[in-house]
Design an enzyme around this catalytic site. Structure first.
Site: not given
Ligand code: GLP
Length: 255
Positions: A79, A145, A147, A152
């Protein structure tokens, strides 16, 4: 290691143990893959959950005799924010360049161009790149959430016809990005982002999902024991027998 539906789940005492073990699992898997065929492709995630793992994994070639031949590996990512340039420290391009490309020098790192002048054409361009190369390994984190990437809950589609799409971001998720210090103000957190879609994630031959910390405990419980639905996009992984979920004790404390 236990199983929830088809998904393997493992909880570690500490994030360091988790990162070390996942780095070794990844190293062995890539070596095996590169023995079977000439090249491999990896789809990387960003976020805090990947940091310790990436640090250990990208250092393995200097500490281990079983080196990974990065010159045969093509990299992609999940992303990117819309309207962000690659030199912005908040861009995922910047994160991935600093934490992976600069260190291991893969054959090619295909980045999503966040500031593309024609975002829909950028979705097509990136889809074509993904289509040309089966993904051997996909890394994931889980949003609070639920995702995956930026799929989302209200845009996630388990039968998505697209490989890459543009989506509106969750307001809470934007607050989280600001609070984590990635942007100087909430207004500067982009409203939209590119994301690789859920079926494209599911097409990977192996999926490694990481979650750490108490802030993930509730969504991990929902992912594993709630209904499998786009209300919690990460629940999709329960249908994937090539997927493994690695948690530290804090993220796994409610399961
Ligand atoms: C982010 C990214 C994701 C990521 C997720 C989890 O916003 N868009 O690609 O895997 O949220 O975040 P974290 O690795 O900080 O737990």
């Amino acid at each position: 290691m236990s199983k929830v539906d088809k998904l393997e789940v493992k909880v570690y005492e500490s994030e360091t143990q988790l990162a070390q073990d996942v780095a070794e699992i990844t190293q062995k898997y890539l070596q095996h893959t590169l023995k079977q065929k000439n090249s491999a492709a990896i789809l990387f995630a960003t976020g805090n959950s990947q940091l310790q793992f990436l640090n250990i994994f990208t250092s393995l070639n200097s500490t281990s005799l079983n080196k990974i031949d990065w010159s045969r590996i093509t990299c992609f990512h999940l992303d990117e924010y819309l309207g962000i340039s690659s030199d912005s420290p908040a861009s995922f391009h910047h994160y991935l360049y600093e934490k992976i490309e600069k260190k291991v020098k893969p054959k090619k790192f295909n980045y999503i161009q966040g500031d593309a002048l024609e975002p829909l054409s950028e979705c097509q361009r990136y889809s074509s790149l993904l289509q040309a190369q089966p993904i051997d390994l996909c890394f994931l984190g889980i949003g609070t959430n639920g995702h995956l990437g930026f799929n989302e809950p209200w845009v996630a589609d388990f039968q998505d016809p697209h490989m890459v799409k543009l989506v509106k971001l969750d307001a809470l998720n934007r607050v989280q990005q600001f609070k984590q210090g990635h942007f100087p103000s909430l207004e500067e957190v982009p409203q939209y982002a590119f994301t690789v879609t859920i079926p494209m994630i599911g097409a990977a031959k192996k999926i490694i999902c990481l979650a750490m910390g108490t802030s993930k405990a509730e969504i991990v419980k929902q992912m594993l024991y709630g209904e499998v639905s786009t209300n919690c996009p990460a629940s999709y992984l329960r249908y994937q027998d090539q997927a493994s979920l690695y948690l530290d004790e804090d993220a796994g404390k409610l399961i």
